[in-house]
Design an enzyme around this catalytic site. Structure first.
Site, PDB file in Angstrom:
ATOM      1  N   ASP A 106      -6.965   4.395  -4.630  1.00 32.59           N
ATOM      2  CA  ASP A 106      -7.511   4.181  -3.366  1.00 32.59           C
ATOM      3  C   ASP A 106      -8.328   5.495  -3.166  1.00 32.59           C
ATOM      4  O   ASP A 106      -8.528   6.256  -3.923  1.00 32.59           O
ATOM      5  CB  ASP A 106      -6.673   3.991  -2.164  1.00 32.59           C
ATOM      6  CG  ASP A 106      -7.247   3.124  -0.805  1.00 32.59           C
ATOM      7  OD1 ASP A 106      -7.669   2.114  -1.073  1.00 32.59           O
ATOM      8  OD2 ASP A 106      -7.435   3.862   0.014  1.00 32.59           O
ATOM      9  N   LYS A 117       1.043  -1.192   0.275  1.00 33.63           N
ATOM     10  CA  LYS A 117       0.125  -0.010   0.162  1.00 33.63           C
ATOM     11  C   LYS A 117       0.899   1.232   0.273  1.00 33.63           C
ATOM     12  O   LYS A 117       1.951   1.057   0.442  1.00 33.63           O
ATOM     13  CB  LYS A 117      -0.778  -0.106   1.377  1.00 33.63           C
ATOM     14  CG  LYS A 117      -1.980   0.928   0.958  1.00 33.63           C
ATOM     15  CD  LYS A 117      -3.219   0.190   0.326  1.00 33.63           C
ATOM     16  CE  LYS A 117      -4.549   1.159   0.338  1.00 33.63           C
ATOM     17  NZ  LYS A 117      -5.592  -0.077   0.236  1.00 33.63           N
TER      18      LYS A 117
HETATM   19  N1  GLU Z   1      -7.343   0.058  -3.064  1.00 29.52           N
HETATM   20  C1  GLU Z   1      -8.017  -0.960  -3.368  1.00 29.52           C
HETATM   21  C2  GLU Z   1      -7.925  -1.806  -2.232  1.00 29.52           C
HETATM   22  O1  GLU Z   1      -8.186  -1.541  -1.157  1.00 29.52           O
HETATM   23  C3  GLU Z   1      -7.541  -1.308  -4.660  1.00 29.52           C
HETATM   24  C4  GLU Z   1      -6.188  -2.044  -4.695  1.00 29.52           C
HETATM   25  C5  GLU Z   1      -5.728  -2.447  -5.937  1.00 29.52           C
HETATM   26  O2  GLU Z   1      -6.423  -2.633  -7.051  1.00 29.52           O
HETATM   27  O3  GLU Z   1      -4.378  -2.761  -5.956  1.00 29.52           O
HETATM   28  O4  GLU Z   1      -7.998  -3.105  -2.306  1.00 29.52           O
END
Ligand code: GLU
Length: 450
Positions: free
Chosen positions: A166, A126
């Site tokens: 996100d 992340k």
């Molecule tokens: N931010 C989204 C999540 O929390 C998507 C993450 C992604 O697609 O890599 O899963």
């Protein structure tokens, strides 16, 4: 002392100041006790839980940018690469003033479990920045994204780490980052970022995936409860991409979203957010970057309650927090209980319920579906985007949707089976953690101490 307690004490000693991270580590390790007890000696010998709670790598960097008046600003950027035992790091980028290392470590930790639940080969990561997109001009947003990727590019790649969006980071921001990434690396490596627009490798269905997937998960759960989406009322928080997708699918299946919230309060629309005009107004509100849900009430003439949360104030069959972490707190849980509203909490945002509130719901017989399972379709669709990019072809929206349906049904089945296997029948929270941990720990054991 049990191995779980030993590790909790060690993590607390090192990272105790990181509130959000400690909250998720505590929640997850507590629920893994039955699995860890079966391998206590081996796991302690391999320091497997210490490794599980320690990110493999963290990059922190300066993000300088210039506003429209020529004034320079500096934000902080990060990428947390938590675990690559089952695949390259994968997870979104959050641009929000509340972002700090603790928040990103919590999100990356959750992401590793969520990604594993999809059954697809992706590890957990992340990233993001404390940049606030609210009120920024188009040019400022682009300059910020270009500056951010100018540093982030070193840490990502289709087989290394593939970020997506996100909160505060959507298709537009990913587009700005991808353009600059392509210039820097000098190659069209589009699997290095997902959530792209369709013309340069984005997957059909990515924009609706998280919201639709949450509803597919709910449908599976409803089969066991003898319920249907049709005729059911939902109270949501947030009005971003996830709430939009969920509202759309709920309306399509004959259900009704009657409330939404924002940082300014909540709206109550007893007629339901069911027409395309109302549903798509959520996109207009998001794109305005005003961050005000009141705009919906002004436009459609329904109630707006300033400064309040909808929990326990709106009567709905299902509560679906779709905004951000720690949204439903213990006082909200008490209010829900006193008012005798919904007994079903479907977490869609990451960790939207505080531990105290979760414990209260569980003690009082509520059904709580955990976010790592419910919102996994977003990242699952991202992985499908990486697959399509690697194969240099694209699937139809129907193909993607069909695969997402299968992923979500499997997640529901796997977490309920894991809960049963470890003596926690009916506890989807423990089931999700146990099902994912079984596989991640197995992969880590197989790869030796590394
Ligand atoms: N931010 C989204 C999540 O929390 C998507 C993450 C992604 O697609 O890599 O899963």
């Amino acid at each position: 002392m049990s191995y779980v307690d030993e590790v909790l004490a060690k993590v607390e000693a090192k990272d105790g100041a990181e509130k959000e991270f400690m909250q998720t580590v505590r929640e997850v390790l507590e629920s893994l006790r039955p699995l860890v007890e079966m391998h206590e000696e081996e796991y302690r010998h391999l320091a497997i839980l210490e490794r599980l709670c320690e990110p493999e790598k963290i990059a922190q960097f300066r993000v300088p940018w210039v506003d429209d008046q020529g004034q320079a600003h500096v934000n902080r950027g990060w990428r947390v690469q938590f675990n690559s035992a089952i695949g390259p790091y994968k997870g979104g980028l959050r641009f929000h003033p509340t972002v700090n290392l603790s928040v990103l470590k919590f999100l990356a930790f959750e992401q590793m479990f969520k990604n594993c639940l999809t059954g697809l080969p992706i590890g957990g990561g992340k990233g993001g920045s404390d940049f606030n997109p609210k009120g920024k001009s188009e040019d400022e947003l682009m300059r910020f994204c270009q500056s951010f990727i100018t540093e982030l590019y070193r840490y990502i790649g289709p087989d290394l780490d593939s970020p997506a969006g996100d909160l505060g980071c959507g298709t537009k921001e990913i587009g700005y980052m991808f353009g600059t990434y392509k210039r820097i690396v000098g190659e069209f490596k589009n699997g290095a970022l997902t959530g792209k627009a369709v013309p340069y490798g984005g997957s059909l269905g990515r924009d609706t995936a998280t919201g639709y997937g949450a509803v597919y998960f709910t449908e599976e759960l409803f089969k066991d409860l003898g319920k249907t989406i049709a005729g059911t009322t939902f109270c949501l928080s947030g009005f971003g991409n996830v709430a939009w997708g969920a509202s759309r699918k709920i309306a399509e299946l004959g259900g009704k979203v009657v409330a939404l919230s924002g940082p300014d309060g909540y709206i109550y629309d007893p007629e339901g957010i069911t027409t395309p005009e109302k549903i798509d107004y959520l996109v207009t509100m998001r794109d305005s970057r005003r961050d005000k849900v009141q705009d919906y009430a002004d436009k459609f003439g329904c109630e707006f309650h300033a400064g309040e949360k909808p929990w326990g104030r709106v009567n709905a069959d299902v509560y679906m927090p779709c905004a951000t972490q720690n949204d439903i707190r213990i006082e909200d849980a008490h209010r829900i209980h006193e008012e005798g509203h919904s007994k079903i909490i479907i977490e869609v945002a990451n960790m939207p319920t505080t531990q105290e509130a979760v414990d209260f719901f569980v003690e009082n017989g509520y059904i709580v579906a955990p976010s790592k399972a419910v919102n996994a379709a977003g990242v699952a669709c991202s992985e499908m985007e990486m697959s399509q990019n690697a194969m240099k072809l694209s699937w139809t929206a129907e193909e993607v949707d069909e695969k997402l349906h299968v992923v979500m049904a499997n997640i529901y089945r796997n977490i309920t089976a894991a809960a049963k296997k470890y003596g926690k029948e009916g506890d989807m929270i423990a089931g999700a953690n146990l099902a994912a941990a079984e596989k991640i720990l197995d992969a880590m054991v197989g790869q030796g101490v590394c």
